[in-house]
Design a protein around this motif. Structure first.
Motif, PDB file in Angstrom:
ATOM      1  N   VAL A 243      36.608  23.363 -53.670  1.00 12.87           N
ATOM      2  CA  VAL A 243      37.363  22.587 -52.688  1.00 12.87           C
ATOM      3  C   VAL A 243      38.399  23.501 -52.028  1.00 12.87           C
ATOM      4  O   VAL A 243      39.273  24.058 -52.706  1.00 12.87           O
ATOM      5  N   LEU A 244      38.276  23.678 -50.727  1.00 10.21           N
ATOM      6  CA  LEU A 244      39.204  24.529 -49.980  1.00 10.21           C
ATOM      7  C   LEU A 244      40.437  23.745 -49.547  1.00 10.21           C
ATOM      8  O   LEU A 244      41.573  24.198 -49.708  1.00 10.21           O
ATOM      9  N   ARG A 245      40.202  22.561 -48.998  1.00  8.90           N
ATOM     10  CA  ARG A 245      41.328  21.720 -48.555  1.00  8.90           C
ATOM     11  C   ARG A 245      40.790  20.331 -48.231  1.00  8.90           C
ATOM     12  O   ARG A 245      39.578  20.102 -48.184  1.00  8.90           O
ATOM     13  N   HIS A 246      41.713  19.420 -48.004  1.00  8.51           N
ATOM     14  CA  HIS A 246      41.373  18.062 -47.585  1.00  8.51           C
ATOM     15  C   HIS A 246      41.934  17.821 -46.184  1.00  8.51           C
ATOM     16  O   HIS A 246      43.031  18.283 -45.861  1.00  8.51           O
ATOM     17  N   GLU A 247      41.181  17.124 -45.372  1.00 11.23           N
ATOM     18  CA  GLU A 247      41.664  16.695 -44.052  1.00 11.23           C
ATOM     19  C   GLU A 247      41.816  15.181 -44.108  1.00 11.23           C
ATOM     20  O   GLU A 247      40.921  14.417 -43.737  1.00 11.23           O
ATOM     21  N   ASP A 248      42.966  14.745 -44.620  1.00  8.72           N
ATOM     22  CA  ASP A 248      43.180  13.329 -44.880  1.00  8.72           C
ATOM     23  C   ASP A 248      43.127  12.486 -43.620  1.00  8.72           C
ATOM     24  O   ASP A 248      42.688  11.322 -43.672  1.00  8.72           O
ATOM     25  N   VAL A 249      43.534  13.042 -42.498  1.00 16.97           N
ATOM     26  CA  VAL A 249      43.544  12.265 -41.272  1.00 16.97           C
ATOM     27  C   VAL A 249      42.132  11.852 -40.870  1.00 16.97           C
ATOM     28  O   VAL A 249      41.917  10.814 -40.237  1.00 16.97           O
ATOM     29  N   PHE A 250      41.119  12.660 -41.283  1.00 15.15           N
ATOM     30  CA  PHE A 250      39.728  12.343 -40.970  1.00 15.15           C
ATOM     31  C   PHE A 250      38.958  11.866 -42.198  1.00 15.15           C
ATOM     32  O   PHE A 250      37.756  11.608 -42.112  1.00 15.15           O
ATOM     33  N   ASP A 251      39.649  11.793 -43.353  1.00 15.97           N
ATOM     34  CA  ASP A 251      39.021  11.383 -44.607  1.00 15.97           C
ATOM     35  C   ASP A 251      37.873  12.315 -44.972  1.00 15.97           C
ATOM     36  O   ASP A 251      36.795  11.871 -45.393  1.00 15.97           O
ATOM     37  N   LEU A 252      38.117  13.619 -44.845  1.00 21.24           N
ATOM     38  CA  LEU A 252      37.103  14.631 -45.118  1.00 21.24           C
ATOM     39  C   LEU A 252      37.622  15.671 -46.119  1.00 21.24           C
ATOM     40  O   LEU A 252      38.836  15.820 -46.289  1.00 21.24           O
ATOM     41  N   THR A 253      36.699  16.370 -46.747  1.00 17.19           N
ATOM     42  CA  THR A 253      37.017  17.482 -47.641  1.00 17.19           C
ATOM     43  C   THR A 253      36.254  18.711 -47.176  1.00 17.19           C
ATOM     44  O   THR A 253      35.081  18.618 -46.798  1.00 17.19           O
TER      45      THR A 253
END
Length: 369
Positions: A243-253
């Motif tokens: 897991v590199l990072r989460h993009e919470d605004v788009f609900d993606l990983t």
């Protein structure tokens, strides 16, 4: 773990002739119904005696018909998990768990009750009766009971076949933990490609009583020809990522692999957590140029390594993407239209929808042999 099998057995009209070597922590016996998986696992467990051959686990000879060796099943130190939990209905979960210890001499009992209960997440179930448990909970208790008998090998005969998708999703992480954190090797019988792709470290493919292929899971799953009943629908590549990072605004990983980054629906994992991803051959589109104006988020640059012979209208194109080996299932017409040849630079386009929950799994550790 090392498992050496070389046996022949006839049972009514069915003939099994199986020969393979595996060193995987979780070896999957894969094939459609009637392929010989259960007959083979019963021979390993001692439920049937093969007519001819040898079975050796970690150097310990269980069967050698030429030398007259046939270790009785109760002395093989093998735990067996069936499709149903087969728990004793009149006993509590805790009592069912402790029942497994009765078959192990006291001086040989090394399994830690609290450790196994914690590993399987069943501490809150100890006072309950089997009738109050879900299918997934019953199977976890059955696994715990088998482990508390201090087995040298754990056999699982399609333990998830009777469970619905929700219960399978519940138990997958526990089998992964068992594979990675327990010292007990596992042989898993399955006819599900997603299941073996998520769980197996080694695969033995059976068809009509014969072993058609065996080896590391990542190698076997790349060959669609080995899965004729599933083929292009399910076979593909196994990729290890973190897991590199989460993009919470788009609900993606965002996952990092050697091949590049992959975008998947949001995962409840911390940054840096390892994750195994299955990229199905049917879900990969090839492009000669970097795509523009497309909704697909996953594009991996690579080079064509080989193009297999035609299988009807389709062929398998093997790619090298940053050191990762991917397989794309495309039509012969596309190969001709794009003039695809080995050595040609290419871009592999993968839809985010390809990353279904069963395609994602924990990366096996190398802590145990």
């Amino acid at each position: 773990m090392s498992l050496d099998v070389d046996i022949r057995h006839e049972q009514e009209a069915f003939r099994l002739q199986a020969r393979f070597h595996s060193e995987g922590r979780l070896t999957a016996l894969f094939g459609r119904s009637g392929a010989g998986k259960t007959t083979l696992v019963n021979a390993i467990g001692g439920l049937i005696q093969p007519r001819q051959g040898r079975i050796v686990i970690n150097g310990r000879v269980l069967v050698d018909t030429r030398r007259g060796i046939a270790v009785p099943k109760h002395k093989r130190r093998i735990g067996y998990i069936f499709q149903e939990g087969r728990l004793f209905p009149h006993l509590s979960v805790g009592q069912n768990l402790l029942f497994g210890r009765w078959f192990t001499p006291r001086r040989e009992r090394v399994a830690d009750f609290d450790g196994i209960v914690g590993l399987l997440g069943i501490g809150h179930l100890l006072d309950r009766r089997p009738s109050t448990l879900s299918g997934g909970e019953k199977q976890r208790v059955a696994i715990g009971r088998a482990l508390l008998a201090d087995p040298q090998l754990l056999l699982m005969d399609e333990p998830l076949a009777s469970l619905d998708d929700a219960r399978k999703a519940e138990i997958y992480p526990y089998i992964e933990r068992l594979r990675d954190e327990s010292s007990v090797p596992i042989v898993l019988v399955s006819h599900s490609v997603p299941e073996i792709a998520r769980l197996a470290t080694s695969i033995v493919v059976l068809s009509e009583g014969l072993v058609t292929a065996s080896g590391p899971a990542a190698e076997i799953l790349r060959h669609t020809s080995l899965f004729p009943q599933f083929g292009p629908a399910e076979a593909g590549a196994l990729i290890e990522t973190r897991v590199l990072r989460h993009e919470d605004v788009f609900d993606l990983t965002i996952l990092q692999a050697k091949a590049g980054t992959l975008t998947v629906p949001r995962l409840d994992l911390s940054v840096g957590a390892p994750m195994r991803v299955r990229l199905r051959a049917r879900d990969i589109i090839l492009s000669l140029k970097p795509p523009e104006g497309m909704s697909a988020l996953n594009v991996l640059p690579g080079t064509i390594v080989s193009i297999d012979g035609p299988d009807g209208s389709s062929v398998d194109v093997t790619l090298d993407c940053g050191g990762e080996s991917l397989v794309a299932r495309v039509t012969r017409k596309s190969v001709e239209h794009l003039s695809l040849t080995p050595g040609l630079p290419i871009h592999a386009i993968i839809k985010s929808i390809a990353f279904d929950p069963e395609a994602l799994g924990r990366v096996p550790h190398d802590d145990h042999p």
